[in-house]
Design a protein around this motif. Structure first.
Motif, PDB file in Angstrom:
ATOM      1  N   GLN B   6       0.851  -1.190   0.000  1.00  8.91           N
ATOM      2  CA  GLN B   6       0.000   0.000   0.000  1.00  8.91           C
ATOM      3  C   GLN B   6       0.887   1.241   0.000  1.00  8.91           C
ATOM      4  O   GLN B   6       1.894   1.280   0.706  1.00  8.91           O
ATOM      5  CB  GLN B   6      -0.893   0.056   1.243  1.00  8.91           C
ATOM      6  CG  GLN B   6      -2.032  -0.920   1.233  1.00  8.91           C
ATOM      7  CD  GLN B   6      -2.958  -0.712   2.399  1.00  8.91           C
ATOM      8  OE1 GLN B   6      -3.010  -1.518   3.323  1.00  8.91           O
ATOM      9  NE2 GLN B   6      -3.746   0.370   2.344  1.00  8.91           N
ATOM     10  N   THR B   7       0.480   2.203  -0.800  1.00 12.92           N
ATOM     11  CA  THR B   7       1.173   3.483  -0.802  1.00 12.92           C
ATOM     12  C   THR B   7       0.156   4.614  -0.834  1.00 12.92           C
ATOM     13  O   THR B   7      -0.947   4.455  -1.371  1.00 12.92           O
ATOM     14  CB  THR B   7       2.097   3.613  -2.039  1.00 12.92           C
ATOM     15  OG1 THR B   7       1.316   3.426  -3.230  1.00 12.92           O
ATOM     16  CG2 THR B   7       3.229   2.621  -1.983  1.00 12.92           C
ATOM     17  N   PRO B   8       0.466   5.758  -0.218  1.00 14.77           N
ATOM     18  CA  PRO B   8       1.629   5.984   0.636  1.00 14.77           C
ATOM     19  C   PRO B   8       1.400   5.395   2.030  1.00 14.77           C
ATOM     20  O   PRO B   8       0.299   4.962   2.341  1.00 14.77           O
ATOM     21  CB  PRO B   8       1.693   7.519   0.704  1.00 14.77           C
ATOM     22  CG  PRO B   8       0.257   7.943   0.606  1.00 14.77           C
ATOM     23  CD  PRO B   8      -0.404   6.948  -0.324  1.00 14.77           C
ATOM     24  N   SER B  24      -1.585  -2.846  -4.065  1.00 17.36           N
ATOM     25  CA  SER B  24      -1.268  -3.957  -4.959  1.00 17.36           C
ATOM     26  C   SER B  24      -1.468  -5.254  -4.197  1.00 17.36           C
ATOM     27  O   SER B  24      -0.849  -5.448  -3.146  1.00 17.36           O
ATOM     28  CB  SER B  24       0.182  -3.854  -5.458  1.00 17.36           C
ATOM     29  OG  SER B  24       0.321  -2.752  -6.308  1.00 17.36           O
ATOM     30  N   PRO B  25      -2.325  -6.152  -4.693  1.00 17.67           N
ATOM     31  CA  PRO B  25      -2.597  -7.388  -3.953  1.00 17.67           C
ATOM     32  C   PRO B  25      -1.425  -8.362  -4.052  1.00 17.67           C
ATOM     33  O   PRO B  25      -0.474  -8.141  -4.802  1.00 17.67           O
ATOM     34  CB  PRO B  25      -3.820  -7.955  -4.672  1.00 17.67           C
ATOM     35  CG  PRO B  25      -3.715  -7.424  -6.065  1.00 17.67           C
ATOM     36  CD  PRO B  25      -3.081  -6.074  -5.942  1.00 17.67           C
ATOM     37  N   ARG B  26      -1.529  -9.425  -3.285  1.00 20.48           N
ATOM     38  CA  ARG B  26      -0.546 -10.496  -3.362  1.00 20.48           C
ATOM     39  C   ARG B  26      -0.589 -11.099  -4.754  1.00 20.48           C
ATOM     40  O   ARG B  26      -1.639 -11.138  -5.389  1.00 20.48           O
ATOM     41  CB  ARG B  26      -0.850 -11.594  -2.353  1.00 20.48           C
ATOM     42  CG  ARG B  26      -0.664 -11.241  -0.924  1.00 20.48           C
ATOM     43  CD  ARG B  26      -0.833 -12.482  -0.038  1.00 20.48           C
ATOM     44  NE  ARG B  26      -1.904 -13.354  -0.486  1.00 20.48           N
ATOM     45  CZ  ARG B  26      -1.994 -14.638  -0.177  1.00 20.48           C
ATOM     46  NH1 ARG B  26      -1.053 -15.214   0.539  1.00 20.48           N
ATOM     47  NH2 ARG B  26      -3.011 -15.357  -0.597  1.00 20.48           N
ATOM     48  N   GLY B 107      -2.535  -5.402   3.831  1.00 18.86           N
ATOM     49  CA  GLY B 107      -1.389  -4.542   3.620  1.00 18.86           C
ATOM     50  C   GLY B 107      -1.052  -3.781   4.889  1.00 18.86           C
ATOM     51  O   GLY B 107      -1.764  -3.886   5.882  1.00 18.86           O
ATOM     52  N   PRO B 108       0.027  -3.016   4.862  1.00 19.24           N
ATOM     53  CA  PRO B 108       0.467  -2.300   6.067  1.00 19.24           C
ATOM     54  C   PRO B 108      -0.398  -1.099   6.413  1.00 19.24           C
ATOM     55  O   PRO B 108      -0.286  -0.550   7.502  1.00 19.24           O
ATOM     56  CB  PRO B 108       1.881  -1.860   5.712  1.00 19.24           C
ATOM     57  CG  PRO B 108       1.889  -1.787   4.220  1.00 19.24           C
ATOM     58  CD  PRO B 108       0.956  -2.846   3.735  1.00 19.24           C
ATOM     59  N   GLY B 109      -1.272  -0.698   5.509  1.00 18.29           N
ATOM     60  CA  GLY B 109      -2.177   0.416   5.773  1.00 18.29           C
ATOM     61  C   GLY B 109      -1.607   1.760   5.346  1.00 18.29           C
ATOM     62  O   GLY B 109      -0.394   1.946   5.217  1.00 18.29           O
ATOM     63  N   THR B 110      -2.522   2.683   5.104  1.00 17.42           N
ATOM     64  CA  THR B 110      -2.173   4.089   4.853  1.00 17.42           C
ATOM     65  C   THR B 110      -2.829   4.907   5.955  1.00 17.42           C
ATOM     66  O   THR B 110      -4.050   4.843   6.138  1.00 17.42           O
ATOM     67  CB  THR B 110      -2.697   4.568   3.492  1.00 17.42           C
ATOM     68  OG1 THR B 110      -1.995   3.920   2.443  1.00 17.42           O
ATOM     69  CG2 THR B 110      -2.510   6.081   3.348  1.00 17.42           C
TER      70      THR B 110
END
Lengths: 114, 115
Positions: B6-8, B24-26, B107-110
């Motif tokens: 994940q961005t940003p 973007s998925p796995r 994902g790591p999160g935004t």
């Protein structure tokens, strides 16, 4: 009605002891999946364990096990031999077989005491 | 590392502005889910896409929209931002669409802060 209920906002456990985090769910589907996720203070959501509604055995993954009681609609997470790194928020979730959505509980904050 | 990117990672913007969050998925996962996690609302499901098509809608505001592109990455667009939109936005992916009882990987999160 809430699909997932976690009644323990916060829990404390002594290091090396076992702890049970409660989760009850509500569904009329016969096919569903139950999940537990861990969210440390860094924020990421980490998948821990999965239990399918048709699974006869309780799921286990290392120190994590899921105490699945179908008649009571409960899916409690048991963490054995707690470690300091287990301190985090824990979320119970469900996906119904007929739907696309995941339903999450409000979470339980676990603190492991040295 | 879940494999979902994940961005940003952090985003600070002003009220009334518009932002785009990217996911973007796995590799191999066709389903993408978006969630909002705020202090007072917990983890709220927003929307799901499968292979470019919208599959499920949760508590997503009309000011928010999403899409999934042919390369399977997804974008969440938040417009006319309000202070209450400040939250951690997660993207998750899974390999199967409806009916598949498989886990999601997050994902790591935004972290969005609206000032």
């Amino acid at each position: 009605a809430q699909k997932i209920t976690q009644t323990q906002p916060g829990m404390f456990v002594q290091e090396k002891e076992a702890v049970t985090l409660d989760c009850t769910y509500d569904t009329s589907d016969q096919s569903y999946g139950l999940f537990w996720y861990k969210q440390p203070s860094s924020g990421e959501m980490i998948f821990l364990i999965y239990q399918g509604s048709y699974d006869e055995q309780n799921a286990t993954e290392g120190r994590y096990s899921l105490n699945f009681q179908k008649a009571r609609k409960s899916a409690n997470l048991v963490i054995s031999a707690s470690q300091l790194g287990d301190s985090a928020m824990y979320f119970c979730a469900m996906r119904e077989g007929t739907g696309n959505q995941f339903y999450f509980g409000t979470g339980t904050s676990l603190t492991v005491i040295p | 590392d879940s494999g979902v990117t994940q961005t940003p990672k952090h985003l600070i913007t002003a009220t009334g502005q518009r932002v785009t969050l990217r996911c973007s998925p796995r590799s191999g996962d066709l389903s993408v889910y978006w969630y909002q996690q705020s202090l007072d609302q917990g983890l709220q499901f927003l929307i799901q896409y499968y292979n470019g098509e919208e599959r499920a809608k949760g508590n997503i505001l009309e000011r928010f929209s999403a899409q999934q592109f042919p390369d399977l990455h997804s974008e969440l667009n938040l417009s006319s931002l309000e202070l209450g939109d400040s939250a951690l936005y997660f993207c998750a992916s899974s390999v199967v669409p409806a009916g598949g009882l498989y886990e999601q990987y997050f994902g790591p999160g935004t972290r969005l802060t609206v000032t």
